[in-house]
Design a protein around this motif. Structure first.
Motif, PDB file in Angstrom:
ATOM      1  N   GLU A 311     -12.105  -7.406  11.497  1.00 19.33           N
ATOM      2  CA  GLU A 311     -10.637  -7.332  11.452  1.00 19.33           C
ATOM      3  C   GLU A 311     -10.118  -7.748  10.077  1.00 19.33           C
ATOM      4  O   GLU A 311      -9.220  -7.086   9.520  1.00 19.33           O
ATOM      5  N   LEU A 312     -10.693  -8.816   9.528  1.00 19.88           N
ATOM      6  CA  LEU A 312     -10.237  -9.264   8.196  1.00 19.88           C
ATOM      7  C   LEU A 312     -10.483  -8.196   7.133  1.00 19.88           C
ATOM      8  O   LEU A 312      -9.627  -7.934   6.288  1.00 19.88           O
ATOM      9  N   VAL A 313     -11.650  -7.580   7.193  1.00 23.15           N
ATOM     10  CA  VAL A 313     -11.967  -6.534   6.202  1.00 23.15           C
ATOM     11  C   VAL A 313     -10.969  -5.368   6.343  1.00 23.15           C
ATOM     12  O   VAL A 313     -10.463  -4.835   5.347  1.00 23.15           O
ATOM     13  N   GLU A 314     -10.659  -5.017   7.587  1.00 16.21           N
ATOM     14  CA  GLU A 314      -9.719  -3.911   7.819  1.00 16.21           C
ATOM     15  C   GLU A 314      -8.332  -4.241   7.238  1.00 16.21           C
ATOM     16  O   GLU A 314      -7.721  -3.414   6.560  1.00 16.21           O
ATOM     17  N   VAL A 315      -7.864  -5.462   7.503  1.00 16.73           N
ATOM     18  CA  VAL A 315      -6.557  -5.893   6.984  1.00 16.73           C
ATOM     19  C   VAL A 315      -6.556  -5.831   5.462  1.00 16.73           C
ATOM     20  O   VAL A 315      -5.614  -5.315   4.838  1.00 16.73           O
ATOM     21  N   LEU A 316      -7.618  -6.342   4.846  1.00 18.89           N
ATOM     22  CA  LEU A 316      -7.679  -6.381   3.386  1.00 18.89           C
ATOM     23  C   LEU A 316      -7.707  -4.975   2.799  1.00 18.89           C
ATOM     24  O   LEU A 316      -7.047  -4.689   1.791  1.00 18.89           O
ATOM     25  N   HIS A 317      -8.446  -4.083   3.435  1.00 18.32           N
ATOM     26  CA  HIS A 317      -8.503  -2.700   2.915  1.00 18.32           C
ATOM     27  C   HIS A 317      -7.120  -2.051   2.928  1.00 18.32           C
ATOM     28  O   HIS A 317      -6.765  -1.318   2.005  1.00 18.32           O
ATOM     29  N   ILE A 318      -6.336  -2.339   3.966  1.00 18.58           N
ATOM     30  CA  ILE A 318      -4.996  -1.742   4.045  1.00 18.58           C
ATOM     31  C   ILE A 318      -4.130  -2.264   2.889  1.00 18.58           C
ATOM     32  O   ILE A 318      -3.256  -1.581   2.383  1.00 18.58           O
ATOM     33  N   ASP A 319      -4.438  -3.488   2.433  1.00 17.26           N
ATOM     34  CA  ASP A 319      -3.729  -4.053   1.280  1.00 17.26           C
ATOM     35  C   ASP A 319      -4.395  -3.684  -0.037  1.00 17.26           C
ATOM     36  O   ASP A 319      -4.055  -4.235  -1.091  1.00 17.26           O
ATOM     37  N   ASN A 320      -5.363  -2.769   0.005  1.00 23.31           N
ATOM     38  CA  ASN A 320      -6.069  -2.304  -1.201  1.00 23.31           C
ATOM     39  C   ASN A 320      -7.024  -3.341  -1.786  1.00 23.31           C
ATOM     40  O   ASN A 320      -7.332  -3.294  -2.983  1.00 23.31           O
ATOM     41  N   VAL A 321      -7.476  -4.266  -0.956  1.00 25.06           N
ATOM     42  CA  VAL A 321      -8.528  -5.210  -1.362  1.00 25.06           C
ATOM     43  C   VAL A 321      -9.799  -4.733  -0.669  1.00 25.06           C
ATOM     44  O   VAL A 321      -9.954  -4.888   0.542  1.00 25.06           O
ATOM     45  N   ALA A 391      -2.757  -6.777  17.087  1.00 22.66           N
ATOM     46  CA  ALA A 391      -2.001  -5.716  17.786  1.00 22.66           C
ATOM     47  C   ALA A 391      -1.734  -4.541  16.845  1.00 22.66           C
ATOM     48  O   ALA A 391      -1.865  -3.371  17.228  1.00 22.66           O
ATOM     49  N   ALA A 392      -1.390  -4.854  15.580  1.00 22.29           N
ATOM     50  CA  ALA A 392      -1.102  -3.781  14.611  1.00 22.29           C
ATOM     51  C   ALA A 392      -2.363  -2.970  14.317  1.00 22.29           C
ATOM     52  O   ALA A 392      -2.306  -1.735  14.180  1.00 22.29           O
ATOM     53  N   LEU A 393      -3.501  -3.641  14.245  1.00 22.79           N
ATOM     54  CA  LEU A 393      -4.757  -2.916  13.992  1.00 22.79           C
ATOM     55  C   LEU A 393      -5.081  -1.993  15.164  1.00 22.79           C
ATOM     56  O   LEU A 393      -5.484  -0.843  14.963  1.00 22.79           O
ATOM     57  N   VAL A 394      -4.866  -2.496  16.383  1.00 23.95           N
ATOM     58  CA  VAL A 394      -5.141  -1.665  17.576  1.00 23.95           C
ATOM     59  C   VAL A 394      -4.215  -0.440  17.556  1.00 23.95           C
ATOM     60  O   VAL A 394      -4.645   0.695  17.775  1.00 23.95           O
ATOM     61  N   ALA A 395      -2.950  -0.675  17.217  1.00 23.84           N
ATOM     62  CA  ALA A 395      -1.981   0.434  17.190  1.00 23.84           C
ATOM     63  C   ALA A 395      -2.378   1.470  16.139  1.00 23.84           C
ATOM     64  O   ALA A 395      -2.308   2.673  16.382  1.00 23.84           O
ATOM     65  N   ARG A 396      -2.817   1.008  14.959  1.00 24.04           N
ATOM     66  CA  ARG A 396      -3.241   1.944  13.907  1.00 24.04           C
ATOM     67  C   ARG A 396      -4.427   2.766  14.362  1.00 24.04           C
ATOM     68  O   ARG A 396      -4.477   3.972  14.144  1.00 24.04           O
ATOM     69  N   ARG A 397      -5.400   2.071  14.995  1.00 33.36           N
ATOM     70  CA  ARG A 397      -6.599   2.798  15.444  1.00 33.36           C
ATOM     71  C   ARG A 397      -6.210   3.842  16.479  1.00 33.36           C
ATOM     72  O   ARG A 397      -6.705   4.963  16.451  1.00 33.36           O
ATOM     73  N   THR A 398      -5.279   3.478  17.379  1.00 32.50           N
ATOM     74  CA  THR A 398      -4.868   4.430  18.425  1.00 32.50           C
ATOM     75  C   THR A 398      -4.154   5.623  17.790  1.00 32.50           C
ATOM     76  O   THR A 398      -4.406   6.770  18.141  1.00 32.50           O
TER      77      THR A 398
END
Ligand code: T4K
Length: 402
Positions: A311-321, A391-398
């Protein structure tokens, strides 16, 4: 105030991606002058003067009698295994970049994967000893993240088994073991000078050894087995480093101390910022040893962290990290090894756990302290708002599911 997060609808923290492994760039004026020299002399490859200077500098830095430059570390490992006439099984960690295993497999050897130590992430000597069989041909330790293996314990296992101990030192330029330099460890070690490494030559590698006969054999083998102009004296391949690569390599080596110092400062900042988070554990480099700090490795403890590593890696990638899940999964779970009986039977609990929990963060001269503050602020914000983030990650994946 918590830092805004792209996963929660804000613009990304960075317009341009912040990579793990963004290359360090040597001094341009020096580089340009050497490229002019190279073009003027028309000596582009085949054991030219820049490769020789590069080799001398690598030997000096690593305490090696011989540094034999190669076109990359993977070929360096292959040529080394061939030069040592290794056959049968090669014991190595699964928790490594796949090149370690591929090099052996490509040479017709059977990688036998064993577990690593949970603290150092390097080959566990007891597991190594337990994996020795009459078919064992060599032991390959990997100085992962620039942390040297438990060399003395592995040496004892190798001596008892009567097989050579060699090291994949791709990450370990400038590192030490009990104060001893890299080249004094095992029969030989292979360093990488890939673009993503602390010092690079675009692509490149070097085999370090104190054995004169082995060095001479490696030099022959990297150049088709040619001895002089027309005489082929042995099997060989083309694993030579070219002059352009050596020019970049020299430039990086000359700036090595500055690059390492930048890495050290970045590591200190990451430690200060991330230490308060109980679920995050920065990889503990051994006190008193020299290292190059080129990897900022964080373990996300699932028992304590409100977000998982993934989850942390996914969040960071969305922020371009572009944090990386090095090295996940372990080699024994990758083709072709996952289909082999020897890998299917491997029980590697530490490797399995680390490959689920480890992430690597950007460092090197391609990022600055402000970048690191922003990256840490993103991590802090994500952990502080874990339920909303999940919740936001789940929504994006859906919403992106087919
Ligand atoms: N043994 C070990 C333990 C190793 O880690 C390696 C290599 C080897 C052996 C073999 O050494 P070599 O044969 O490569 O000399 C990278 C590297 O390709 C690889 O050399 C390295 N280990 C491994 C840990 O990392 P990737 O697939 O993660 O790299 P890549 O292409 O995604 O690069 C990382 C990021 O850096 C990119 O997403 C963008 C950025 N980047 C990369 C390059 C090459 C740039 O900004 N510019 C660039 O020129 O494997």
């Amino acid at each position: 105030m918590t830092h805004p997060l792209a996963v929660l609808g804000s613009p990304p923290a960075f317009n341009e991606p912040r990579h793990v492994g963004m290359p360090n760039i040597p001094d341009r004026a020096v580089l340009h002058a050497r490229l002019d020299e190279l073009l003027d002399t028309r000596r582009l490859t085949n054991d030219g003067p820049f490769v020789r200077r590069f080799e001398a500098m690598v030997a000096d830095m690593t305490g090696a009698r011989h540094a034999v430059a190669m076109c990359n570390a993977t070929l360096g490992l292959q040529v080394l295994m061939r030069a040592l006439n290794i056959s049968g099984e090669v014991i190595m960690p699964s928790f490594t970049f796949v090149a370690t295993a591929h090099a052996a497999q490509w040479e017709g050897l059977q990688p036998v994967f064993v577990d690593v130590d949970p603290i150092s992430h390097t080959l566990d000597p007891a597991c190594t000893a337990a994996a020795v069989t009459p078919r064992t041909g060599a032991i390959v330790g990997v100085h992962l993240w620039g942390s040297t293996c438990d060399v003395d314990a592995l040496d004892a296992v190798a001596q008892a088994a009567g097989v050579p101990l060699i090291f994949d030192a791709a990450h370990a330029l400038g590192c030490s073991y009990k104060g001893r330099p890299l080249a004094s460890l095992g029969v030989a070690s292979v360093v990488s000078f890939h673009a993503t490494k602390v010092a690079h030559s675009l692509e490149g590698g070097a085999v370090l050894t104190n054995d004169d006969a082995l060095a001479a054999k490696l030099r022959l083998m990297r150049n088709f087995g040619f001895q002089g102009y027309d005489r082929v004296s042995s099997l060989g391949t083309n694993a030579k480093m070219n002059e352009m690569c050596a020019v970049f390599g020299l430039g990086c080596l000359e700036e090595f101390d500055r690059i390492v110092d930048t890495n050290r400062q970045h590591m200190a900042r990451y430690k200060t910022r991330l230490a308060p988070h109980a679920g995050l554990e920065i990889y503990p480099y051994a006190a008193g040893e020299k290292t190059n700090w080129q990897y900022v490795v964080v373990r996300v403890d699932p028992a304590l962290s409100p977000l998982s590593r993934d989850e942390l890696v996914e969040v960071l990638h969305i922020d371009n990290v572009l944090a990386r899940k090095y090295f996940s999964p372990g080699c024994h779970r990758l083709p072709p090894y996952c289909d082999m009986a020897v890998s299917r039977q491997a029980e590697l609990p530490v490797t399995e756990r680390l490959s689920r929990e480890i992430l690597a963060l950007p460092t090197g001269t391609g990022v600055c302290i402000d970048d690191i503050d922003t990256i840490c602020a993103c991590i802090e914000a994500a952990l502080a708002q874990a339920p909303q983030v999940r919740a936001a990650l789940v929504a994006r994946r859906t919403s992106t599911a087919p």
